[in-house]
Design an enzyme around this catalytic site. Structure first.
Site, short mmCIF file in Angstrom:
data_model
loop_
_atom_site.label_atom_id
_atom_site.label_comp_id
_atom_site.label_asym_id
_atom_site.label_seq_id
_atom_site.Cartn_x
_atom_site.Cartn_y
_atom_site.Cartn_z
N HIS A 145 -1.09 -0.03 -10.04
CA HIS A 145 -1.85 -0.93 -9.15
C HIS A 145 -2.34 -2.16 -9.93
CE1 HIS A 145 -4.23 -1.09 -5.15
NE2 HIS A 145 -3.99 -2.32 -5.60
N ARG B 127 0.85 -1.19 0.00
CA ARG B 127 0.00 0.00 0.00
C ARG B 127 0.89 1.24 0.00
NH1 ARG B 127 -3.62 -2.41 -1.77
NH2 ARG B 127 -5.72 -2.74 -0.96
P1 NAP Z 1 -2.22 -10.74 5.33
O1 NAP Z 1 -2.33 -12.20 5.06
O2 NAP Z 1 -3.16 -10.11 6.30
O3 NAP Z 1 -0.71 -10.47 5.76
C1 NAP Z 1 -0.31 -9.25 6.30
C2 NAP Z 1 1.05 -9.46 6.92
O4 NAP Z 1 1.52 -8.20 7.40
C3 NAP Z 1 1.04 -10.41 8.12
O5 NAP Z 1 2.18 -11.22 8.09
C4 NAP Z 1 1.10 -9.46 9.32
O6 NAP Z 1 1.72 -10.00 10.47
C5 NAP Z 1 1.97 -8.37 8.75
N1 NAP Z 1 1.77 -7.11 9.50
C6 NAP Z 1 0.66 -6.37 9.61
N2 NAP Z 1 0.87 -5.29 10.41
C7 NAP Z 1 2.16 -5.39 10.81
C8 NAP Z 1 2.99 -4.59 11.64
N3 NAP Z 1 2.54 -3.47 12.22
N4 NAP Z 1 4.26 -4.99 11.83
C9 NAP Z 1 4.71 -6.11 11.26
N5 NAP Z 1 3.99 -6.92 10.45
C10 NAP Z 1 2.72 -6.55 10.23
O7 NAP Z 1 -2.39 -9.91 3.97
P2 NAP Z 1 -2.11 -10.39 2.46
O8 NAP Z 1 -3.28 -11.11 1.92
O9 NAP Z 1 -0.78 -11.05 2.42
O10 NAP Z 1 -2.07 -8.98 1.73
C11 NAP Z 1 -1.09 -8.00 2.08
C12 NAP Z 1 -1.41 -6.68 1.42
O11 NAP Z 1 -1.15 -6.73 0.03
C13 NAP Z 1 -2.89 -6.25 1.47
O12 NAP Z 1 -3.22 -5.69 2.73
C14 NAP Z 1 -2.96 -5.24 0.36
O13 NAP Z 1 -2.66 -3.98 0.91
C15 NAP Z 1 -1.85 -5.67 -0.59
N6 NAP Z 1 -2.34 -6.12 -1.91
C16 NAP Z 1 -1.97 -5.43 -3.01
C17 NAP Z 1 -2.37 -5.86 -4.27
C18 NAP Z 1 -1.90 -5.14 -5.51
O14 NAP Z 1 -2.38 -5.43 -6.62
N7 NAP Z 1 -0.97 -4.22 -5.41
C19 NAP Z 1 -3.19 -7.00 -4.40
C20 NAP Z 1 -3.57 -7.66 -3.24
C21 NAP Z 1 -3.13 -7.23 -1.99
P3 NAP Z 1 1.00 -11.17 11.33
O15 NAP Z 1 0.99 -12.36 10.40
O16 NAP Z 1 1.90 -11.40 12.47
O17 NAP Z 1 -0.35 -10.68 11.67
#
Ligand code: NAP
Length: 310
Positions: A273, A225
């Site tokens: 994006h 993000r």
């Molecule tokens: P997810 O499964 O919720 O994983 C988020 C990860 O971030 C988890 O490992 C979490 O730790 C860690 N995290 C969150 N807050 C943190 C903090 N303050 N300090 C350290 N680690 C932290 O999410 P996901 O499905 O992998 O997706 C991740 C992000 O990718 C989405 O939120 C979205 O913004 C982005 N995205 C972008 C696109 C694009 O096309 N550009 C597409 C899809 C998604 P824990 O495991 O310990 O909770």
């Protein structure tokens, strides 16, 4: 009894999703009435994208869950009218797209491809790139997408580390967590892939202090993000010759305004994006499974922790 599912997303998405959703509900033997609009009190489940016309959830008094079509929930998690369970999208199509985009950009930098793409000047430059086993890639955000990307890079023999909020274990990937782990992870991140959600805790984490801890010529790849990065600090670090390059897919303002300095910066690549998107055929199965679970009284998949914000 018939289950009323309302699809609330952009109109063009309805064209993509209607048939896969109907099929997925049928495959699970669910008697679903799927429409783009019901009287709000009749809705049992909302299949939802935050850019739809629904922003007030209060009229949906009988809605059992809001099933988000996106992995990122930052545009809905703070909605004060939302008092139903919210799920986010974890979909194998979305993961595969992210794996391909991240791997492509990591390989671009690892192999120094720009040097050849931009350097067809008759000079025979010696020097092969290092082996992937000698390249440290750190995935900041070791969740559904981060883990999938980390494992794909690991399979290509990169030295992969993952950083997350809570401790994680992995057979072949080193893991870091929390604030102490952040400094350690930054210290080895020759290539940093940002796959963190946008929350108050992650806002501007990648700032001057963080960049200063990274190795010289480090690369930032951000499909997470836009809020994760302090934009001015990124440009300053690139201009000072500390960071090497950045590929940015997400921004604080999207679409990125035409006069934004990122567009013309020689050390920044902008992609609009497109790193990955939810794929209707696979996402429909996840949605249908959650409706089945909701009706059977089983725990829903991928429920958002409203306190943590992801
Ligand atoms: P997810 O499964 O919720 O994983 C988020 C990860 O971030 C988890 O490992 C979490 O730790 C860690 N995290 C969150 N807050 C943190 C903090 N303050 N300090 C350290 N680690 C932290 O999410 P996901 O499905 O992998 O997706 C991740 C992000 O990718 C989405 O939120 C979205 O913004 C982005 N995205 C972008 C696109 C694009 O096309 N550009 C597409 C899809 C998604 P824990 O495991 O310990 O909770």
């Amino acid at each position: 009894m018939t289950i009323n599912v309302q699809f609330s997303a952009l109109t063009e998405r309805w064209d993509q999703y209607e048939a896969p959703l109907r099929k997925a509900f049928e495959d699970l033997g669910l008697d679903v009435d799927l429409r783009i609009e019901f009287p709000p009190e009749k809705v049992d489940y909302l299949v939802y994208a935050p850019n739809s016309s629904v922003s007030d959830f209060r009229p949906y008094v009988n809605c059992k869950a809001v099933l988000n079509l996106w992995a990122g929930v930052d545009q809905v998690v703070g909605n004060p009218t939302l008092d139903k369970p919210l799920t986010r999208m974890v979909d194998c199509g979305l993961s595969q797209g992210m794996i391909e985009w991240v791997t492509g950009h990591v390989l671009r930098y690892h192999l120094g491809m720009d040097k050849y793409l931009n350097g067809q000047d008759g000079n025979w430059r010696l020097g092969a790139p290092p082996m992937s086993r000698d390249r440290n890639v750190v995935i900041f955000g070791f969740g559904a997408l981060g883990r999938a990307c980390g494992e794909a890079l690991n399979a290509l023999d990169f030295k992969v580390s993952g950083w997350s909020n809570s401790p994680k274990e992995h057979d072949t990937i080193s893991t870091f967590h929390g604030q102490d782990g952040f400094a350690e992870a930054l210290g080895i991140a020759e290539i940093a892939v940002l796959l963190l959600p946008s929350t108050p805790d992650t806002a501007s984490m990648f700032n001057a202090a963080a960049f200063a801890k990274m190795p010289k010529d480090a690369i930032i790849i951000n499909p997470g993000r836009g809020t994760l990065i302090n934009d001015a600090d990124l440009i300053a670090s690139l201009d000072a010759g500390h960071l090497g390059h950045a590929t940015l897919d997400v921004f604080r303002v999207e679409p990125l305004p035409a006069d934004d300095p990122f567009w013309s910066h020689p050390k920044i690549t902008v992609t609009p994006h497109i790193a990955s998107e939810t794929r209707a055929s696979t996402a429909a199965e996840v949605i249908a499974e959650n409706v089945r679970r909701g009706e059977a009284g089983e725990p829903l998949l991928h429920v958002v922790d409203m306190q943590k914000g992801y």
